[in-house]
Design an enzyme around this catalytic site. Structure first.
Site, PDB file in Angstrom:
ATOM      1  N   HIS A 205      60.516  67.213  77.971  1.00  0.00           N
ATOM      2  CA  HIS A 205      61.428  66.160  77.513  1.00  0.00           C
ATOM      3  C   HIS A 205      61.544  66.116  75.987  1.00  0.00           C
ATOM      4  CE1 HIS A 205      57.611  64.036  76.902  1.00  0.00           C
ATOM      5  NE2 HIS A 205      58.266  63.351  75.973  1.00  0.00           N
TER       6      HIS A 205
HETATM    7  C1  UD1 Z   1      60.819  58.885  74.144  1.00  0.00           C
HETATM    8  C2  UD1 Z   1      60.025  59.022  72.864  1.00  0.00           C
HETATM    9  C3  UD1 Z   1      59.054  60.191  72.986  1.00  0.00           C
HETATM   10  C4  UD1 Z   1      58.202  60.045  74.231  1.00  0.00           C
HETATM   11  C5  UD1 Z   1      59.075  59.843  75.455  1.00  0.00           C
HETATM   12  C6  UD1 Z   1      58.215  59.533  76.643  1.00  0.00           C
HETATM   13  C7  UD1 Z   1      61.147  58.389  70.772  1.00  0.00           C
HETATM   14  C8  UD1 Z   1      61.837  58.879  69.564  1.00  0.00           C
HETATM   15  N1  UD1 Z   1      60.887  59.295  71.720  1.00  0.00           N
HETATM   16  O1  UD1 Z   1      61.598  60.067  74.277  1.00  0.00           O
HETATM   17  O2  UD1 Z   1      58.199  60.209  71.858  1.00  0.00           O
HETATM   18  O3  UD1 Z   1      57.437  61.210  74.372  1.00  0.00           O
HETATM   19  O4  UD1 Z   1      59.951  58.732  75.228  1.00  0.00           O
HETATM   20  O5  UD1 Z   1      58.882  59.782  77.836  1.00  0.00           O
HETATM   21  O6  UD1 Z   1      60.848  57.236  70.862  1.00  0.00           O
HETATM   22  N2  UD1 Z   1      67.035  58.003  79.684  1.00  0.00           N
HETATM   23  C9  UD1 Z   1      67.464  57.545  80.907  1.00  0.00           C
HETATM   24  N3  UD1 Z   1      66.748  56.542  81.498  1.00  0.00           N
HETATM   25  C10 UD1 Z   1      65.645  56.002  80.955  1.00  0.00           C
HETATM   26  C11 UD1 Z   1      65.232  56.468  79.705  1.00  0.00           C
HETATM   27  C12 UD1 Z   1      65.930  57.464  79.076  1.00  0.00           C
HETATM   28  O7  UD1 Z   1      68.462  58.008  81.449  1.00  0.00           O
HETATM   29  O8  UD1 Z   1      65.035  55.097  81.564  1.00  0.00           O
HETATM   30  C13 UD1 Z   1      67.790  59.112  79.043  1.00  0.00           C
HETATM   31  C14 UD1 Z   1      68.972  58.627  78.207  1.00  0.00           C
HETATM   32  O9  UD1 Z   1      70.004  59.575  78.373  1.00  0.00           O
HETATM   33  C15 UD1 Z   1      68.427  58.706  76.799  1.00  0.00           C
HETATM   34  C16 UD1 Z   1      67.456  59.883  76.876  1.00  0.00           C
HETATM   35  O10 UD1 Z   1      66.916  59.817  78.171  1.00  0.00           O
HETATM   36  O11 UD1 Z   1      69.427  58.908  75.846  1.00  0.00           O
HETATM   37  C17 UD1 Z   1      66.354  59.829  75.838  1.00  0.00           C
HETATM   38  O12 UD1 Z   1      65.635  58.600  75.912  1.00  0.00           O
HETATM   39  P1  UD1 Z   1      64.857  58.058  74.612  1.00  0.00           P
HETATM   40  O13 UD1 Z   1      64.051  56.867  74.968  1.00  0.00           O
HETATM   41  O14 UD1 Z   1      65.784  57.917  73.466  1.00  0.00           O
HETATM   42  O15 UD1 Z   1      63.893  59.244  74.239  1.00  0.00           O
HETATM   43  P2  UD1 Z   1      62.908  60.083  75.147  1.00  0.00           P
HETATM   44  O16 UD1 Z   1      63.361  61.490  75.136  1.00  0.00           O
HETATM   45  O17 UD1 Z   1      62.701  59.408  76.441  1.00  0.00           O
HETATM   46  N1  UDP Z   2      54.087  60.794  83.876  1.00  0.00           N
HETATM   47  C1  UDP Z   2      54.347  60.139  85.071  1.00  0.00           C
HETATM   48  N2  UDP Z   2      55.360  60.592  85.860  1.00  0.00           N
HETATM   49  C2  UDP Z   2      56.116  61.678  85.525  1.00  0.00           C
HETATM   50  C3  UDP Z   2      55.839  62.337  84.300  1.00  0.00           C
HETATM   51  C4  UDP Z   2      54.825  61.861  83.480  1.00  0.00           C
HETATM   52  O1  UDP Z   2      53.667  59.173  85.415  1.00  0.00           O
HETATM   53  O2  UDP Z   2      57.017  62.022  86.310  1.00  0.00           O
HETATM   54  C5  UDP Z   2      53.002  60.293  83.021  1.00  0.00           C
HETATM   55  C6  UDP Z   2      51.944  61.307  82.662  1.00  0.00           C
HETATM   56  O3  UDP Z   2      50.978  61.399  83.688  1.00  0.00           O
HETATM   57  C7  UDP Z   2      51.395  60.743  81.363  1.00  0.00           C
HETATM   58  C8  UDP Z   2      52.616  60.113  80.720  1.00  0.00           C
HETATM   59  O4  UDP Z   2      53.563  59.919  81.774  1.00  0.00           O
HETATM   60  O5  UDP Z   2      50.453  59.733  81.621  1.00  0.00           O
HETATM   61  C9  UDP Z   2      53.194  61.022  79.678  1.00  0.00           C
HETATM   62  O6  UDP Z   2      54.425  60.538  79.277  1.00  0.00           O
HETATM   63  P1  UDP Z   2      55.574  61.451  78.682  1.00  0.00           P
HETATM   64  O7  UDP Z   2      55.332  62.859  79.044  1.00  0.00           O
HETATM   65  O8  UDP Z   2      56.852  60.835  79.097  1.00  0.00           O
HETATM   66  O9  UDP Z   2      55.457  61.202  77.119  1.00  0.00           O
HETATM   67  P2  UDP Z   2      54.483  61.713  75.963  1.00  0.00           P
HETATM   68  O10 UDP Z   2      53.091  61.623  76.430  1.00  0.00           O
HETATM   69  O11 UDP Z   2      54.898  63.100  75.613  1.00  0.00           O
HETATM   70  O12 UDP Z   2      54.804  60.800  74.847  1.00  0.00           O
END
Ligand code: UD1
Ligand code: UDP
Length: 358
Positions: A205
């Protein structure tokens, strides 16, 4: 003493769960969900499964550009802080919700406690790196998970109120692992219960991978060459970008098992039974290590350098051939070191915060 906790992105619900449990009875906790993540299986599924108290506020900020998302959070959090008048604000990790929480409170001169402080990738192209640096430099209490994170803060001249408490995600893993292992609903549903230790688990992601068509192509391309099943709980961002770059055909191989994001217990179960984990996630790299599952990291660097030092985690970038080679030659090492503390990070944090004097 009253604390306002800021959560909003998937890993923050998971990190907040063990600490919130320990805070009960010691401190009053008001939970603010920024709404950065909002799909059921990116947010409420964790609140429900891990019995995190229902957030007192939901700012419902949702997905936006970095500036718009952070700005809307800042405005919402400031209003809540002015109303709630907490003694401290607790933030987790490195997302835009973390930055908004720390900035809003520091500007109101409310002390900030940062859990998972001191991590650095030394790559300022990562939005998370900016969030970490700014949050650490506005925090009054810095709770570090690893020795390396303490060293990083020292080299930025942050030495006061820095506490090496271990990793809160290790607390969570220990707390929920047994429960997770009793549950094999995903493997059962996929009819893969006989494939334990014989499948790969993949998550991607990170913006540097999803938003770059060449990198995304290169990573997805590897999946088409592997000879084992690959379970791929796909982050909504990744699904969106795969469609955007017309790469859906790379998900059609019979070995690729594409599923929606799963709950935390399901994820721990899938991780525990994987033969190898492929990921660009920070949390998943750590969990792979905690669960003693070999990990191939689809990035050029990691903040969790300790996981790479004895060979459990290989930094593989995004070149198809290189990743393929690493997956096939990966031998889990014989040595293992406990690097994330003793699993009582939450207890240590609560002790320190309970002694806080205004
Ligand atoms: C965010 C964090 C990242 C973290 C990740 C955990 C920032 C800059 N990034 O990244 O550090 O590792 O969360 O998962 O804060 N979207 C959906 N539904 C949701 C959430 C997101 O469809 O419930 C889609 C949307 O298209 C959105 C994209 O995901 O634009 C990105 O979501 P966003 O929260 O901006 O960043 P993440 O990539 O999730
Ligand atoms: N995780 C989860 N379901 C999923 C993918 C990840 O519960 O389908 C959990 C994972 O076990 C870990 C956390 O989400 O505890 C990690 O989050 P993510 O990878 O979104 O973000 P990051 O750690 O890179 O910020």
């Amino acid at each position: 003493m009253k604390i306002v906790t800021i959560v909003g992105a998937r890993p923050q619900f998971i990190k907040a769960a063990p600490l919130s449990l320990k805070l009960k009875g010691f401190l009053e906790e008001v939970i603010v969900n920024t709404g950065q993540h909002y799909d059921y299986n990116m947010s409420d599924i964790f609140i429900n499964e891990l019995k995190l108290p229902k957030p007192d506020y939901n700012l419902k900020v949702g997905s936006k550009s970095h500036a718009q998302q952070t700005a809307q959070m800042l405005i919402g959090i400031e209003e809540i802080l002015l109303k709630e008048k907490p003694n401290m604000v607790l933030v987790y990790g490195d997302t835009n919700s973390t930055l908004a929480g720390s900035l809003a409170s520091a500007k109101l001169q409310i002390p900030v406690a940062h859990v998972e402080s001191g991590l650095r990738s030394f790559n300022k192209a990562m939005p998370e790196e900016i969030n970490r640096i700014l949050t650490d430099h506005t925090s009054s209490y810095l709770f570090c998970p690893t020795r390396e994170s303490v060293r990083n803060l020292t080299s930025e001249n942050i030495t006061e109120n820095v506490f090496l408490v271990g990793d809160i995600m290790y607390d969570a893993t220990l707390l929920y692992k047994d429960l997770a292992l009793q549950k094999s609903s995903v493997l059962e549903k996929l009819q893969l219960t006989n494939d334990k230790k014989n499948y790969y688990l993949l998550t991607i992601h990170r913006a540097e991978n999803t938003d770059n068509p060449d990198r995304l192509f290169s990573i997805l391309n590897v999946l088409n060459k592997l000879d084992k099943k690959i379970i791929f709980p796909i982050h909504p961002r990744t699904m969106k970008m795969i469609s955007h770059f017309n790469l859906n055909h790379l998900l059609k191989h019979k070995n690729i098992i594409l599923i929606d994001p799963v709950s935390y217990l399901d994820m721990l179960n899938l991780e525990s039974h994987a033969g190898l984990i492929l990921t660009d996630s920070g949390g998943v790299q750590k969990e792979a290590y905690m669960l003693k599952v070999p990990c191939v990291t689809l990035r050029n660097e990691t903040e969790w350098v300790e996981t790479t030092e004895n060979g459990w985690n290989e930094i593989c970038g995004y070149d198809s051939d290189f990743i393929y080679e690493k997956i096939n030659s990966f031998k889990p090492p014989n040595s293992y070191e406990y690097i994330f503390g003793d699993g009582n990070s939450a207890g240590k944090i609560v002790n320190i915060l309970s002694n806080y004097k205004k």
